[in-house]
Design an enzyme around this catalytic site. Structure first.
Site, PDB file in Angstrom:
ATOM      1  N   SER A 265     -43.231  35.698  19.968  1.00  0.00           N
ATOM      2  CA  SER A 265     -42.320  35.663  18.822  1.00  0.00           C
ATOM      3  C   SER A 265     -42.938  34.922  17.630  1.00  0.00           C
ATOM      4  O   SER A 265     -43.940  35.372  17.084  1.00  0.00           O
ATOM      5  CB  SER A 265     -40.989  35.036  19.267  1.00  0.00           C
TER       6      SER A 265
ATOM      7  N   ASP B  45     -35.332  44.703  21.668  1.00  0.00           N
ATOM      8  CA  ASP B  45     -35.378  43.358  21.069  1.00  0.00           C
ATOM      9  C   ASP B  45     -34.354  43.246  19.941  1.00  0.00           C
ATOM     10  O   ASP B  45     -34.454  43.939  18.936  1.00  0.00           O
ATOM     11  CB  ASP B  45     -36.792  43.085  20.541  1.00  0.00           C
TER      12      ASP B  45
ATOM     13  N   HIS C 177     -35.674  40.268  23.922  1.00  0.00           N
ATOM     14  CA  HIS C 177     -36.544  39.229  23.380  1.00  0.00           C
ATOM     15  C   HIS C 177     -36.938  38.236  24.472  1.00  0.00           C
ATOM     16  O   HIS C 177     -36.515  37.075  24.488  1.00  0.00           O
ATOM     17  CB  HIS C 177     -35.845  38.525  22.215  1.00  0.00           C
TER      18      HIS C 177
END
Length: 256
Positions: free
Chosen positions: A128, A198, A231
């Site tokens: 991320s 995500d 995610h």
């Protein structure tokens, strides 16, 4: 976790210099030391959680360095502090980038790699916001300098980004003008992985980042997508990372 959005700078230079990086966790190689990779966590996380996962991977020849980002006020949280490699502003592709924060994070990565032996291959990776920082480090390496113009010292051999995005993509092309930058871009392997489910960093950010790299001289970009993945990471994705690193870094895979 982390958020999308290239970011908005917060505070002045005195604020930025006052920030302190947190604890660094190191996973020693179980076999012959052939490569060292700095691995960067996402927003609000720390180096410990990823070091525990990386220690379980069948990559005995890699030393993992897992730093913890500084705790700093984050714009998207209304100024509430969190561990973060740089500031994150509005959740859009048009938000300005926090160059000062990105430079500081990329410099920290390069500094952690600077003490490694000369014959060890060096890499950067992350999840991320950590992935975004690693990709920014890749652009610093190819340009030979940080966004502020200072020379970038590390020699990267591989970069991995999971569920992330490429910062400064709009100004990217103008910086790859000279031959040495083009040569470095062409020879640097990059692996990007992104889940189609995500809901924090949208899948399109990963897709567009891959295209931006490929269209700007990076000839060895691999983009892997995962149906239904949100995610977070899954064993299938980490198996892909292991196989890719073993191939691109030429690891022998032996424990002794």
């Amino acid at each position: 976790m982390s958020f999308t959005g290239p970011s908005v700078g917060l505070g002045g230079r005195t604020d930025r210099r006052a920030l302190e990086f947190g604890r660094t966790y190191v996973v020693r190689p179980k076999g012959r030391h052939e490569a060292t990779i700095v691995w960067l966590h996402g927003l609000g996380d720390n180096g410990s959680s990823w070091s525990q996962l990386l220690e379980t991977l069948p990559l005995p020849n890699i030393k993992w360095i897992c730093p913890t980002a500084p705790t700093q006020p984050i714009s998207i949280f209304g100024g509430f502090p969190s561990t973060a490699w740089f500031d994150v502003g509005e959740l859009s592709e048009d938000a300005p980038d926090d160059i000062e924060g990105l430079d500081a994070a990329a410099a920290h990565v390069a500094n952690l790699l600077s003490a490694e032996p000369a014959d060890i291959k060096l890499g950067a990776g992350g999840f991320s916001m950590g992935a975004a920082t690693s990709l920014y480090s890749a652009t610093c390496f190819t340009h030979g300098k940080y966004g502020n113009g200072n020379l970038y010292p590390a020699n990267l051999s591989a970069v991995v980004g999971l569920s992330g995005w490429l910062p400064c993509s709009k100004t990217f092309q103008s910086k790859l003008g000279h031959d040495e930058a083009a040569r470095r871009a062409a020879s640097l392997p990059i692996l990007l992985c992104h889940g189609k489910g995500d809901d924090v960093v949208p899948y399109k950010f990963g897709e567009k980042s891959s295209r931006a790299l490929s269209s700007n001289g990076f000839k060895d970009v691999t983009f892997k997508s995962y149906n239904g993945l949100g995610h977070y990471t899954i064993p299938e994705e980490m198996e892909e990372v292991c196989a890719w690193l073993t191939s691109k870094l030429g690891l022998d895979g032996r424990s002794m």
